[in-house]
Design a protein around this motif. Structure first.
Motif, PDB file in Angstrom:
ATOM      1  N   GLU B 188       0.837  -1.215   0.000  1.00 15.71           N
ATOM      2  CA  GLU B 188       0.000   0.000   0.000  1.00 15.71           C
ATOM      3  C   GLU B 188       0.867   1.258   0.000  1.00 15.71           C
ATOM      4  OE1 GLU B 188      -4.266  -0.610   2.176  1.00 15.71           O
ATOM      5  OE2 GLU B 188      -2.484  -0.909   3.417  1.00 15.71           O
ATOM      6  N   ARG B 189       1.930   1.178   0.772  1.00 17.53           N
ATOM      7  CA  ARG B 189       2.841   2.322   0.855  1.00 17.53           C
ATOM      8  C   ARG B 189       3.434   2.661  -0.509  1.00 17.53           C
ATOM      9  NH1 ARG B 189       5.986   2.588   6.546  1.00 17.53           N
ATOM     10  NH2 ARG B 189       7.304   4.123   5.548  1.00 17.53           N
ATOM     11  N   ASP B 190       3.904   1.611  -1.181  1.00 10.85           N
ATOM     12  CA  ASP B 190       4.485   1.841  -2.509  1.00 10.85           C
ATOM     13  C   ASP B 190       3.449   2.420  -3.449  1.00 10.85           C
ATOM     14  OD1 ASP B 190       6.804   0.895  -1.590  1.00 10.85           O
ATOM     15  OD2 ASP B 190       6.657  -1.113  -2.486  1.00 10.85           O
ATOM     16  N   ASP B 191       2.236   1.855  -3.369  1.00 15.09           N
ATOM     17  CA  ASP B 191       1.166   2.309  -4.232  1.00 15.09           C
ATOM     18  C   ASP B 191       0.795   3.766  -3.928  1.00 15.09           C
ATOM     19  OD1 ASP B 191      -0.802   1.795  -6.247  1.00 15.09           O
ATOM     20  OD2 ASP B 191      -2.276   1.982  -4.625  1.00 15.09           O
ATOM     21  N   TYR B 192       0.780   4.070  -2.629  1.00 18.33           N
ATOM     22  CA  TYR B 192       0.460   5.429  -2.194  1.00 18.33           C
ATOM     23  C   TYR B 192       1.476   6.429  -2.754  1.00 18.33           C
ATOM     24  CZ  TYR B 192       0.584   9.397   1.083  1.00 18.33           C
ATOM     25  OH  TYR B 192       0.646  10.642   1.627  1.00 18.33           O
ATOM     26  N   HIS B 193       2.746   6.087  -2.624  1.00 19.25           N
ATOM     27  CA  HIS B 193       3.788   6.988  -3.133  1.00 19.25           C
ATOM     28  C   HIS B 193       3.700   7.126  -4.645  1.00 19.25           C
ATOM     29  CE1 HIS B 193       5.671   7.904   0.579  1.00 19.25           C
ATOM     30  NE2 HIS B 193       5.896   6.626   0.880  1.00 19.25           N
ATOM     31  N   HIS B 194       3.369   6.036  -5.289  1.00 13.76           N
ATOM     32  CA  HIS B 194       3.253   6.063  -6.741  1.00 13.76           C
ATOM     33  C   HIS B 194       2.091   6.978  -7.151  1.00 13.76           C
ATOM     34  CE1 HIS B 194       3.248   4.727 -10.879  1.00 13.76           C
ATOM     35  NE2 HIS B 194       1.947   4.487 -10.777  1.00 13.76           N
ATOM     36  N   GLU B 195       0.972   6.827  -6.463  1.00  8.88           N
ATOM     37  CA  GLU B 195      -0.202   7.634  -6.785  1.00  8.88           C
ATOM     38  C   GLU B 195       0.048   9.128  -6.552  1.00  8.88           C
ATOM     39  OE1 GLU B 195      -4.426   7.648  -4.899  1.00  8.88           O
ATOM     40  OE2 GLU B 195      -4.299   5.908  -6.226  1.00  8.88           O
ATOM     41  N   ARG B 196       0.781   9.410  -5.479  1.00 10.32           N
ATOM     42  CA  ARG B 196       1.093  10.808  -5.180  1.00 10.32           C
ATOM     43  C   ARG B 196       2.010  11.416  -6.248  1.00 10.32           C
ATOM     44  NH1 ARG B 196       0.757  13.675  -0.911  1.00 10.32           N
ATOM     45  NH2 ARG B 196       2.952  14.194  -0.830  1.00 10.32           N
ATOM     46  N   ALA B 197       2.931  10.601  -6.717  1.00 10.80           N
ATOM     47  CA  ALA B 197       3.815  11.100  -7.767  1.00 10.80           C
ATOM     48  C   ALA B 197       3.021  11.321  -9.056  1.00 10.80           C
ATOM     49  CB  ALA B 197       4.966  10.128  -7.992  1.00 10.80           C
ATOM     50  N   GLU B 198       2.090  10.404  -9.309  1.00 11.28           N
ATOM     51  CA  GLU B 198       1.275  10.493 -10.526  1.00 11.28           C
ATOM     52  C   GLU B 198       0.373  11.722 -10.532  1.00 11.28           C
ATOM     53  OE1 GLU B 198       0.628   8.364 -13.487  1.00 11.28           O
ATOM     54  OE2 GLU B 198       2.757   8.218 -12.931  1.00 11.28           O
TER      55      GLU B 198
END
Lengths: 250, 351
Positions: B188-198
């Motif tokens: 989830e953390r990785d996904d969260y960071h990815h979404e924020r970058a996106e």
């Protein structure tokens, strides 16, 4: 020794003197530091030995010219209060008409019984030491100037435009809504009280020491105002300065 | 890193408002201002656009007393106004400005009034998921994300809210208000960071050139003709300075009381766009023209202070561009001056 203070009024509504009397909470402290010897709105005594004179109103007759010269001779410090005394206010508009026509309009065939002159702010007749502008004056600014004078300092009022003060209050910009507001060219010090209450600034405190009138006129044109309407709005309180500007004086 | 449901998020905020003197973005007529929150419904969460004034007014008020001097005893006493308050829903641009203020005010001669008051103000930030208005340039100046300057920070993530703590005070708040939160899994953390970058793709990309070169370009193009151009139309009204979250210049004023016993020295907002700011004895003015003042102000934001604090001193909120009646704004300034530099437009001294 408390300095002796007098208030005099010329052509005006006397609202600025009422603004002074409206300092209800502070009045008793105020008369502890000054002695009021002449103040028609408040006392019956008429002392002539004053050192500081506060002048409200503009000059509109020969008789008043004599009177203000006499006051200037007596007063060590002459401070004008309010737009009438400082900028000429709206009665200065008579300067934009033929004076004979103005006289006839006002007095009809009885004009010969009066001695009117074209309306003038005080500083066009005698030297003025300090001006507290506004229509009416801000009572706290008046108080501040009095304290500065009594304490022996130079009085200071803001030299920046109303826009700065308006933004400090967090007000919404009226010009952005298409309303003709004179904030960008008018001297601050009022706390942007009109704009705060959603009324446009009509420039009662006079033009700021620095402004960009051509660029401001472009702004007004871009929101749909015509040259004639813009100048009419400017002239309401600042006729004298607009006349100076038009003759290339400022 | 923890997350809570949207429903929980609203409950937590409601409780914070109930327990504390809380301020946040409130709609007043057509625009937003920072004002006292009585209930959560006062606060604008979804459709936030920058408020007329930034939250700076709570840290660094328009006017404040600094020293009181007794006329008779000649004794001076420091005066510090402070109050325990919570700012709720502060956005990344403003948090970056607060963090910049924290550094500036503790640098060199630390400012005791600011620093003391600062301790009593709790900052609870909200993340931005999309661009708020066309005037913003947070994407260009790098202020979409926050590193410091907040106590608690909420960011929306898949209809839930991820919580970050930024201080000890924030951790205490977390323990006090946020119960039953879920810890994010590694995935989830990785996904969260990815979404924020996106999400950054959804922001304004109006500045056409690489921001990292800005200070050297501003230095090399110090006499760019654009300053003259905007100097001609500038109204010198000072609005840009007043609404700026990072402008901190001030003037001093003394006021004596009516009993003529004490003098109070006050600090008031001032700005380099105003006449009296650079006025000295004899009515001489270091910066008499709007052109010189604009050049100075924007060099402070993008050159002098950027070099000193290694971050843009314009946090990209766009308040000045919105407030300016003649549409002088940082996006055009950056594009024109950097554009002139790259296209080889000669500046004054070379002509």
């Amino acid at each position: 020794m408390k300095p002796k203070v007098a208030f005099f009024d010329f052509a005006s509504c006397e609202g600025c003197q009422l603004a002074v009397l409206d300092l209800e909470e502070e009045l008793l402290d105020l008369v502890n530091i000054v002695e009021i010897v002449n103040f028609r709105e408040a006392i019956s005594e008429k002392g002539e030995d004053y050192e500081i004179a506060f002048i409200e109103g503009s000059i509109s007759s020969e008789h008043q010219i004599e009177r203000i010269k006499k006051i200037r001779k007596q007063a060590k410090l002459l401070i004008t209060i309010g737009a009438c005394a400082c900028t000429g206010n709206m009665q200065y508009l008579s300067n934009f008409f033929d004076f004979e026509e103005v006289k006839e309009y006002v007095y009809g065939d009885k004009a010969k019984y009066f001695d009117p002159v074209q309306s003038k702010p005080i500083d066009q007749i005698v030297n003025v030491d300090f001006q507290i502008p506004g229509c009416p004056i801000d009572k706290y600014e008046f108080l501040k100037v009095v304290k500065q004078v009594i304490a022996g300092g130079l009085p200071r009022i803001p030299n920046y435009p109303v826009c700065s003060e308006c933004k400090m209050q967090g007000n919404e910009c009226l010009l952005k809504k298409g309303i003709l507001c004179l904030g960008p060219v008018t001297r601050a010090g009022c706390g942007a009280i009109c704009c705060k209450n959603f009324k446009y600034c009509f420039g009662c405190r006079g033009l700021a020491p620095e402004f960009n009138i051509e660029s401001f006129k472009d702004v007004l044109r871009s929101i749909g105002y015509k040259e004639k309407g813009i100048m009419a709005q400017f002239k309401i309180v600042n006729g004298k300065d607009i006349q100076l500007l038009q003759s290339g004086g400022k | 890193m923890h997350k809570i449901s949207s429903e929980k998020f609203h409950k937590v905020l409601e409780q914070i408002i109930k327990d504390n003197e809380t301020y946040g973005a409130v709609k007043k007529r057509d625009e937003y201002i920072y004002d006292r929150l009585e209930t959560l419904s006062d606060l604008e969460i979804e459709n936030y656009v920058p408020t007329v004034l930034p939250p700076k007014k709570y840290f660094y008020p328009q006017e404040e007393d600094l020293v009181q001097i007794d006329y008779k005893t000649k004794k001076a006493n420091r005066v510090i106004f402070k109050k325990e308050i919570v700012l709720l829903g502060v956005r990344p641009c403003d948090i970056n400005a607060i963090s910049l203020f924290d550094r500036i005010m503790s640098d060199g001669n630390p400012d005791p009034n600011y620093l003391e008051r600062r301790k009593h103000i709790t900052v609870i930030g909200f993340d931005c998921v999309k661009s708020c208005w066309e005037h913003a340039l947070c994407e260009a100046v790098g202020t979409i994300n926050v590193k410091e300057g907040y106590d608690l920070f909420f960011s929306e993530y898949k209809k839930e809210y991820v919580i970050k703590t930024g201080s000890k005070k924030g951790e205490e708040l977390f323990d006090r208000y946020i119960k039953n939160s879920h810890k994010l899994s590694e995935k989830e953390r990785d996904d969260y960071h990815h979404e924020r970058a996106e999400r950054i793709k959804k922001f304004n990309h109006k500045v056409k050139y690489l921001f990292q070169d800005v200070s050297s370009i501003f230095e090399k193009h110090y006499d760019d003709p654009y300053w003259k151009e905007i100097g001609k139309i500038c109204l010198m009204c000072g609005s840009c300075v007043m609404v700026c979250p990072t402008c901190y210049c001030f003037t001093m004023d003394e006021e004596v009381d009516l009993k003529l016993q004490t003098v109070t020295r006050k600090r008031k907002w001032d700005g380099c766009m105003l006449r009296d700011f650079a006025m000295v004895a004899g009515n001489h003015n270091f910066r008499p023209t709007a052109e010189m003042r604009l050049k100075h102000r924007w060099n402070r934001k993008f050159n002098y202070l950027l070099k000193k604090y290694h971050m843009s001193n314009c946090v990209g909120c766009g308040r000045c561009g919105f407030a300016c009646l003649v549409k002088i704004n940082p996006i055009d300034i950056l594009n024109t001056i950097m554009g002139n530099y790259y296209s080889g437009v000669k500046h004054e001294s070379e002509k």
